[in-house]
Design a protein around this motif. Structure first.
Motif, mmCIF file in Angstrom:
data_model
loop_
_atom_site.group_PDB
_atom_site.id
_atom_site.type_symbol
_atom_site.label_atom_id
_atom_site.label_comp_id
_atom_site.label_asym_id
_atom_site.label_seq_id
_atom_site.Cartn_x
_atom_site.Cartn_y
_atom_site.Cartn_z
ATOM 1 N N LYS A 1 83.514 129.080 43.514
ATOM 2 C CA LYS A 1 82.902 129.934 44.531
ATOM 3 C C LYS A 1 83.666 129.801 45.851
ATOM 4 C CE LYS A 1 79.456 128.850 47.159
ATOM 5 N NZ LYS A 1 78.172 128.370 47.692
ATOM 6 N N ASN B 1 78.283 131.256 35.983
ATOM 7 C CA ASN B 1 77.746 130.106 36.717
ATOM 8 C C ASN B 1 76.551 129.506 35.990
ATOM 9 O OD1 ASN B 1 79.462 129.749 38.859
ATOM 10 N ND2 ASN B 1 78.399 131.201 40.171
ATOM 11 N N LEU B 2 75.730 130.372 35.385
ATOM 12 C CA LEU B 2 74.573 129.863 34.638
ATOM 13 C C LEU B 2 75.030 129.155 33.359
ATOM 14 C CD1 LEU B 2 71.970 132.758 35.123
ATOM 15 C CD2 LEU B 2 72.057 130.562 36.279
ATOM 16 N N LEU C 1 91.861 132.036 51.729
ATOM 17 C CA LEU C 1 92.926 133.008 51.516
ATOM 18 C C LEU C 1 93.807 132.463 50.400
ATOM 19 C CD1 LEU C 1 93.984 133.828 55.170
ATOM 20 C CD2 LEU C 1 92.898 135.369 53.554
ATOM 21 N N PHE D 1 87.198 131.458 46.411
ATOM 22 C CA PHE D 1 87.249 132.867 46.791
ATOM 23 C C PHE D 1 87.160 133.037 48.307
ATOM 24 C CE2 PHE D 1 86.141 133.409 42.359
ATOM 25 C CZ PHE D 1 86.923 134.483 42.016
ATOM 26 N N ASP D 2 86.612 132.019 48.986
ATOM 27 C CA ASP D 2 86.482 132.107 50.432
ATOM 28 C C ASP D 2 87.777 131.698 51.143
ATOM 29 O OD1 ASP D 2 83.916 132.915 50.022
ATOM 30 O OD2 ASP D 2 83.072 130.900 50.182
ATOM 31 N N LEU E 1 74.662 128.741 44.368
ATOM 32 C CA LEU E 1 75.628 129.524 43.590
ATOM 33 C C LEU E 1 75.198 130.986 43.520
ATOM 34 C CD1 LEU E 1 75.993 126.980 40.661
ATOM 35 C CD2 LEU E 1 77.674 127.402 42.442
ATOM 36 N N SER F 1 75.710 135.331 33.207
ATOM 37 C CA SER F 1 76.478 134.845 34.359
ATOM 38 C C SER F 1 77.258 133.567 34.010
ATOM 39 C CB SER F 1 75.513 134.559 35.508
ATOM 40 O OG SER F 1 76.096 133.708 36.438
ATOM 41 N N SER G 1 75.148 126.122 51.739
ATOM 42 C CA SER G 1 74.482 127.363 51.312
ATOM 43 C C SER G 1 73.107 127.473 51.957
ATOM 44 C CB SER G 1 74.305 127.395 49.794
ATOM 45 O OG SER G 1 75.532 127.475 49.184
ATOM 46 N N PHE H 1 70.900 126.365 43.645
ATOM 47 C CA PHE H 1 72.042 125.456 43.531
ATOM 48 C C PHE H 1 73.182 125.865 44.468
ATOM 49 C CE2 PHE H 1 69.852 124.341 39.671
ATOM 50 C CZ PHE H 1 70.127 123.002 39.522
ATOM 51 N N THR I 1 75.854 122.657 48.603
ATOM 52 C CA THR I 1 74.490 123.207 48.495
ATOM 53 C C THR I 1 73.830 123.270 49.868
ATOM 54 O OG1 THR I 1 74.392 122.214 46.302
ATOM 55 C CG2 THR I 1 72.329 123.029 47.185
ATOM 56 N N TYR J 1 82.392 137.189 48.144
ATOM 57 C CA TYR J 1 82.775 138.067 47.040
ATOM 58 C C TYR J 1 81.530 138.429 46.238
ATOM 59 C CZ TYR J 1 82.200 134.497 43.464
ATOM 60 O OH TYR J 1 81.673 133.583 42.606
ATOM 61 N N SER K 1 81.593 124.904 39.522
ATOM 62 C CA SER K 1 81.015 126.187 39.937
ATOM 63 C C SER K 1 81.148 126.376 41.443
ATOM 64 C CB SER K 1 79.534 126.254 39.563
ATOM 65 O OG SER K 1 79.405 126.223 38.184
ATOM 66 N N HIS K 2 80.895 125.288 42.194
ATOM 67 C CA HIS K 2 81.025 125.379 43.649
ATOM 68 C C HIS K 2 82.481 125.549 44.041
ATOM 69 C CE1 HIS K 2 77.011 124.821 45.187
ATOM 70 N NE2 HIS K 2 76.776 123.971 44.212
#
Lengths: 101, 209
Positions: B87, B33-34, B93, B90-91, A99, B31, B140, A97, B137, A10, B83-84
């Motif tokens: 995130k 997340n920040l 469904l 959203f991935d 994010l 943001s 990612s 991080f 992390t 997203y 925060s993770h």
């Protein structure tokens, strides 16, 4: 469409704004100094026309984007360049991080 | 005591530094997340202040202040994990987000140990949060292949290892306190290394954004 969404993930509001400003930057300095058209912005930002219009109005009001008179083209302002630079710096920080900004 | 105090002060300095940078980012680009990272590192910093203060307190009060410090840090880890979590949600469904919640009871399993103290409960919560955050992390990193993500992921993994080593003190009280604290500071040290490449000069807020 779902597969594409999985690949790209997203997008946040701020990343869409950064895409718009980055497109305007490309059409402001790199030999295309007439500015970006709405079509250019829609293609890159990948948002519907109505949403783009409201975002562009917001960016113009905050002085990040400037409209070329009588041409319906958009260029990035100095303030916009500054914002883009700061955005990239903190994008790197947040990505550290794992994010998104 | 001197080594513990120095380690806590180093941890405090690093977490204040990262927190300040996250706040500058939130102030500049707004943001969420920040903002969550800012709250996380403020909380972690407050935890280090309490852990350092506990060294000067009397025996009874020391345990309470120590536990409060660890709790503050667990709250910090929670905000990074949140925060993770947001995130990742959203991935999923929308129909599968509920299924993901079914895994939550499994995370409480390590807490059900008779006679366990609050400090050890807090440490096990911190451990689970840090394992989750370091896995996210590292995931990612697998996508982006950025060395900064690898360093921070390793730092978070080291923090998780520090928490489990400290938690093991439940069995041998006090035996692993110092190695765990040093591992914790090393974890924060790994997290701060990538910032040398991000440009830590003065960040100015862009008005009207």
């Amino acid at each position: 469409m779902e597969g594409l969404k999985k690949l790209t993930g997203y997008r946040t509001h701020i990343s869409i704004i950064a895409d718009i400003l980055d497109t305007a930057r490309e059409y402001s300095y790199e030999g295309h100094d007439k500015g970006a058209t709405v079509t250019h912005l829609i293609r890159r930002a990948n948002v519907p026309h109505r949403r783009l219009s409201s975002l562009v109005s917001e960016l113009k009001a905050s002085g990040l984007l400037k409209e070329v008179p009588e041409e319906s083209r958009y260029q990035i302002s100095e303030k916009g360049m500054e914002f883009l630079k700061t955005y990239r710096q903190f994008k790197g920080f947040a990505e550290g991080f794992g994010l998104r900004v | 005591m001197e080594i513990e105090l120095a380690a806590n002060l180093v941890g405090l300095a690093i977490s204040v530094f990262i927190g300040r940078f996250a706040y500058a980012g939130y102030a500049a680009v707004g943001s969420p997340n920040l903002l969550r990272l800012t709250i996380a590192f403020i909380s972690i910093s407050a935890g280090f202040v309490m852990l350092a203060s506990a060294l000067f307190a009397g025996p009874g009060l020391s345990v309470a202040i120590n536990t409060a410090g660890l709790t503050a840090q667990a709250v910090g880890y929670f905000f990074i994990a949140m925060s993770h979590g947001l995130k990742s949600s959203f991935d999923f469904l929308p129909s599968k987000r509920g299924t993901a919640l079914l895994f939550i009871p499994f995370t409480t399993a390590p807490f059900i140990i008779p006679g366990n103290s609050i400090e050890h409960l807090v440490r096990s919560i911190s451990f689970i949060l840090l394992v989750y955050v370091s896995i996210e992390t590292m995931a990612s990193y697998m996508q982006t292949r950025k060395s900064s993500t690898l360093m921070i992921g390793s730092g978070l993994g080291t923090l998780a290892a520090a928490e489990i080593v400290a938690w093991y003190g439940f069995i041998f009280p006090g035996a692993f306190a110092l190695p765990a604290l040093l591992a914790k500071v090393a974890g924060f040290g790994l997290m701060v290394v990538p910032f040398s490449r991000l440009g830590l000069g003065r960040v100015e807020k862009v008005d009207g954004v």
